[in-house]
Design a protein around this motif. Structure first.
Motif, PDB file in Angstrom:
ATOM      1  N   GLU A  29       0.820  -1.210   0.000  1.00  0.00           N
ATOM      2  CA  GLU A  29       0.000   0.000   0.000  1.00  0.00           C
ATOM      3  C   GLU A  29       0.852   1.257   0.000  1.00  0.00           C
ATOM      4  OE1 GLU A  29      -3.623   2.016   2.656  1.00  0.00           O
ATOM      5  OE2 GLU A  29      -2.490   0.303   3.430  1.00  0.00           O
ATOM      6  N   ARG A  30       1.889   1.282   0.860  1.00  0.00           N
ATOM      7  CA  ARG A  30       2.728   2.478   0.962  1.00  0.00           C
ATOM      8  C   ARG A  30       3.514   2.699  -0.318  1.00  0.00           C
ATOM      9  NH1 ARG A  30       8.085   3.491   4.021  1.00  0.00           N
ATOM     10  NH2 ARG A  30       8.217   5.758   4.017  1.00  0.00           N
ATOM     11  N   ALA A  31       4.076   1.621  -0.875  1.00  0.00           N
ATOM     12  CA  ALA A  31       4.857   1.765  -2.101  1.00  0.00           C
ATOM     13  C   ALA A  31       3.995   2.313  -3.232  1.00  0.00           C
ATOM     14  CB  ALA A  31       5.460   0.418  -2.496  1.00  0.00           C
ATOM     15  N   ALA A  32       2.790   1.780  -3.381  1.00  0.00           N
ATOM     16  CA  ALA A  32       1.906   2.236  -4.452  1.00  0.00           C
ATOM     17  C   ALA A  32       1.547   3.706  -4.292  1.00  0.00           C
ATOM     18  CB  ALA A  32       0.647   1.381  -4.481  1.00  0.00           C
ATOM     19  N   SER A  33       1.388   4.137  -3.049  1.00  0.00           N
ATOM     20  CA  SER A  33       0.993   5.529  -2.815  1.00  0.00           C
ATOM     21  C   SER A  33       2.101   6.513  -3.133  1.00  0.00           C
ATOM     22  CB  SER A  33       0.561   5.700  -1.346  1.00  0.00           C
ATOM     23  OG  SER A  33       1.681   5.597  -0.468  1.00  0.00           O
ATOM     24  N   MET A  34       3.347   6.032  -3.196  1.00  0.00           N
ATOM     25  CA  MET A  34       4.485   6.912  -3.413  1.00  0.00           C
ATOM     26  C   MET A  34       4.957   6.955  -4.866  1.00  0.00           C
ATOM     27  SD  MET A  34       6.672   6.189   0.083  1.00  0.00           S
ATOM     28  CE  MET A  34       7.790   7.567  -0.197  1.00  0.00           C
ATOM     29  N   VAL A  35       4.303   6.182  -5.728  1.00  0.00           N
ATOM     30  CA  VAL A  35       4.637   6.201  -7.158  1.00  0.00           C
ATOM     31  C   VAL A  35       3.495   6.883  -7.901  1.00  0.00           C
ATOM     32  CG1 VAL A  35       5.124   4.813  -9.202  1.00  0.00           C
ATOM     33  CG2 VAL A  35       5.987   4.081  -6.975  1.00  0.00           C
ATOM     34  N   LYS A  53       1.377  -5.585 -20.060  1.00  0.00           N
ATOM     35  CA  LYS A  53       2.210  -4.555 -20.684  1.00  0.00           C
ATOM     36  C   LYS A  53       2.679  -3.552 -19.632  1.00  0.00           C
ATOM     37  CE  LYS A  53       0.110  -4.842 -25.269  1.00  0.00           C
ATOM     38  NZ  LYS A  53      -0.537  -4.106 -26.373  1.00  0.00           N
ATOM     39  N   PRO A  54       3.657  -3.942 -18.818  1.00  0.00           N
ATOM     40  CA  PRO A  54       4.149  -3.014 -17.796  1.00  0.00           C
ATOM     41  C   PRO A  54       4.785  -1.786 -18.414  1.00  0.00           C
ATOM     42  CG  PRO A  54       5.561  -4.943 -17.948  1.00  0.00           C
ATOM     43  CD  PRO A  54       4.373  -5.228 -18.817  1.00  0.00           C
ATOM     44  N   ASN A  55       4.542  -0.640 -17.797  1.00  0.00           N
ATOM     45  CA  ASN A  55       5.107   0.615 -18.283  1.00  0.00           C
ATOM     46  C   ASN A  55       6.551   0.733 -17.780  1.00  0.00           C
ATOM     47  OD1 ASN A  55       5.896   3.378 -18.502  1.00  0.00           O
ATOM     48  ND2 ASN A  55       3.757   3.967 -18.661  1.00  0.00           N
ATOM     49  N   PRO A  56       7.535   0.791 -18.681  1.00  0.00           N
ATOM     50  CA  PRO A  56       8.930   0.876 -18.240  1.00  0.00           C
ATOM     51  C   PRO A  56       9.189   2.069 -17.323  1.00  0.00           C
ATOM     52  CG  PRO A  56       8.838   0.315 -20.558  1.00  0.00           C
ATOM     53  CD  PRO A  56       7.440   0.652 -20.148  1.00  0.00           C
ATOM     54  N   ARG A  57       8.473   3.183 -17.551  1.00  0.00           N
ATOM     55  CA  ARG A  57       8.678   4.349 -16.688  1.00  0.00           C
ATOM     56  C   ARG A  57       8.194   4.079 -15.268  1.00  0.00           C
ATOM     57  NH1 ARG A  57       6.396   9.288 -20.155  1.00  0.00           N
ATOM     58  NH2 ARG A  57       6.076   7.810 -21.827  1.00  0.00           N
ATOM     59  N   ASP A  58       7.090   3.361 -15.142  1.00  0.00           N
ATOM     60  CA  ASP A  58       6.607   2.982 -13.817  1.00  0.00           C
ATOM     61  C   ASP A  58       7.608   2.069 -13.120  1.00  0.00           C
ATOM     62  OD1 ASP A  58       4.279   4.424 -14.149  1.00  0.00           O
ATOM     63  OD2 ASP A  58       3.053   2.687 -14.710  1.00  0.00           O
ATOM     64  N   VAL A  59       8.151   1.140 -13.880  1.00  0.00           N
ATOM     65  CA  VAL A  59       9.125   0.203 -13.307  1.00  0.00           C
ATOM     66  C   VAL A  59      10.346   0.955 -12.800  1.00  0.00           C
ATOM     67  CG1 VAL A  59      10.698  -1.704 -13.843  1.00  0.00           C
ATOM     68  CG2 VAL A  59       8.330  -1.755 -14.674  1.00  0.00           C
ATOM     69  N   ARG A  60      10.835   1.919 -13.580  1.00  0.00           N
ATOM     70  CA  ARG A  60      11.991   2.704 -13.141  1.00  0.00           C
ATOM     71  C   ARG A  60      11.668   3.507 -11.883  1.00  0.00           C
ATOM     72  NH1 ARG A  60      16.841   4.137 -14.787  1.00  0.00           N
ATOM     73  NH2 ARG A  60      16.616   2.971 -16.745  1.00  0.00           N
ATOM     74  N   ALA A  76      15.764  -4.382 -14.993  1.00  0.00           N
ATOM     75  CA  ALA A  76      14.323  -4.470 -14.743  1.00  0.00           C
ATOM     76  C   ALA A  76      13.541  -3.758 -15.843  1.00  0.00           C
ATOM     77  CB  ALA A  76      13.992  -3.864 -13.385  1.00  0.00           C
ATOM     78  N   VAL A  77      14.023  -2.591 -16.252  1.00  0.00           N
ATOM     79  CA  VAL A  77      13.361  -1.855 -17.323  1.00  0.00           C
ATOM     80  C   VAL A  77      13.430  -2.657 -18.628  1.00  0.00           C
ATOM     81  CG1 VAL A  77      13.473   0.219 -18.767  1.00  0.00           C
ATOM     82  CG2 VAL A  77      13.706   0.406 -16.278  1.00  0.00           C
ATOM     83  N   GLY A  78      14.559  -3.327 -18.847  1.00  0.00           N
ATOM     84  CA  GLY A  78      14.686  -4.164 -20.037  1.00  0.00           C
ATOM     85  C   GLY A  78      13.657  -5.287 -20.053  1.00  0.00           C
ATOM     86  N   LEU A  79      13.427  -5.907 -18.899  1.00  0.00           N
ATOM     87  CA  LEU A  79      12.404  -6.947 -18.813  1.00  0.00           C
ATOM     88  C   LEU A  79      11.019  -6.376 -19.115  1.00  0.00           C
ATOM     89  CD1 LEU A  79      13.499  -8.963 -15.643  1.00  0.00           C
ATOM     90  CD2 LEU A  79      13.453  -9.797 -17.992  1.00  0.00           C
TER      91      LEU A  79
END
Length: 296
Positions: A29-35, A53-60, A76-79
């Motif tokens: 919950e906390r991690a999601a709220s901070m992105v 289809k994960p967004n590479p910008r979100d992953v970064r 991770a972004v490459g994946l």
């Protein structure tokens, strides 16, 4: 739903993000709220490998929140970029790749290390185009030239994992018989064997050993060709994906992941390696046989 080709990178990415979040001490919950723009549900799906289809910008952004080192963020972004593609490169070849073999190519591409035992042929990743073409002509004598060319192209694409920025570590044992089973002409075999010595000399991630005729059958068993795929380990030391044994045969591939099966092939591979010539002696033998072909 993610396709078969997408499943492996999605699961790898999700596992790493989950491990890094735990290591950083963040709740979901906390991690999601901070992105920015990230919901708890979306992050949960990402960690479970369910977001097609994960967004590479979100992953970064997630990785930066957890304090992940830059080189690992790039991985991770490459994946994410790989999984976000509708198709991987081999999908473009359709029927030119045998049924179900695209699943193997996906795993081969994602592997961190590969051990390969080949009793009769040069392993696919180390074959020259002429050797590949000669095999294709034998197996598909009525095929159009364009189809044969595409088969060679597929093999060329596959070999890129040996020279990419973070190359796969490849450990190969071939039987001496593979040096003598002629594929194509003597000139093709000479060039193929020289290619083996060049690849191992130029690329320290590739190790080649030859099981000589006089070694017989280590363990008293004639082992078929098999490949051991290892996908590396997560931060807690657990496997990112289960180590996998691939057995290729004329009716399709078999995948083994049960620990007892993997252990059996690990032991078999160790016995074969111990009975084989060391890397230097193997190079000497391959060079000698190549010269014999040159003299024909």
């Amino acid at each position: 739903m993610p396709s078969v080709g997408q499943t492996l990178p999605l699961h790898q990415l999700g596992r790493r993000l989950r491990d890094w979040r735990d290591g950083a001490g963040y709740s979901l919950e906390r991690a999601a709220s901070m992105v920015p723009g990230m919901s708890q549900t979306a992050l949960h799906r990402l960690e479970k490998g369910m977001k097609a289809k994960p967004n590479p910008r979100d992953v970064r952004a997630i990785c930066e929140l957890y304090g992940v080192p830059e080189d690992l963020i790039d991985g991770a972004v490459g994946l994410a970029m790989q999984a976000a593609q509708k198709d991987w490169w081999w999908h473009a070849y359709g029927g030119d790749i045998p049924e179900d073999f695209d699943v193997y190519v996906a795993q081969e591409t994602a592997a961190e290390s590969i051990c390969s035992h080949q009793p009769n042929l040069i392993p696919g990743l180390l074959q020259t185009p002429s050797y590949v073409l000669s095999l294709a002509r034998e197996s598909l004598p009525d095929a159009e030239p364009q189809k044969l060319e595409r088969i060679v192209e597929v093999k060329t694409h596959r070999k890129a994992i040996l020279t990419r920025p973070k190359p796969v570590v490849m450990d190969v044992v071939i039987s001496q018989a593979a040096l003598h089973h002629r594929v194509g002409s003597a000139a093709i075999m000479a060039a193929q064997l020289r290619h083996l010595t060049e690849m191992t000399a130029l690329h320290p991630n590739i190790t080649l050993q030859v099981l000589p005729f006089e070694a017989g059958f280590p363990g008293g068993v004639s082992m078929p060709p098999f490949v051991i795929l290892d996908f590396g380990r997560a931060s807690d030391g657990s496997p990112i994906e289960p180590r996998t044994i691939f057995l290729e045969n004329v009716v399709g591939g078999i995948y083994l992941r049960k620990p007892d099966d993997v252990s059996f092939y690990d032991r078999a591979y160790d016995r074969i390696k111990q009975a084989s010539l060391d890397a230097k002696a193997s190079q000497t033998l391959v060079t000698r046989v190549a010269k014999e072909y040159d003299r024909e």
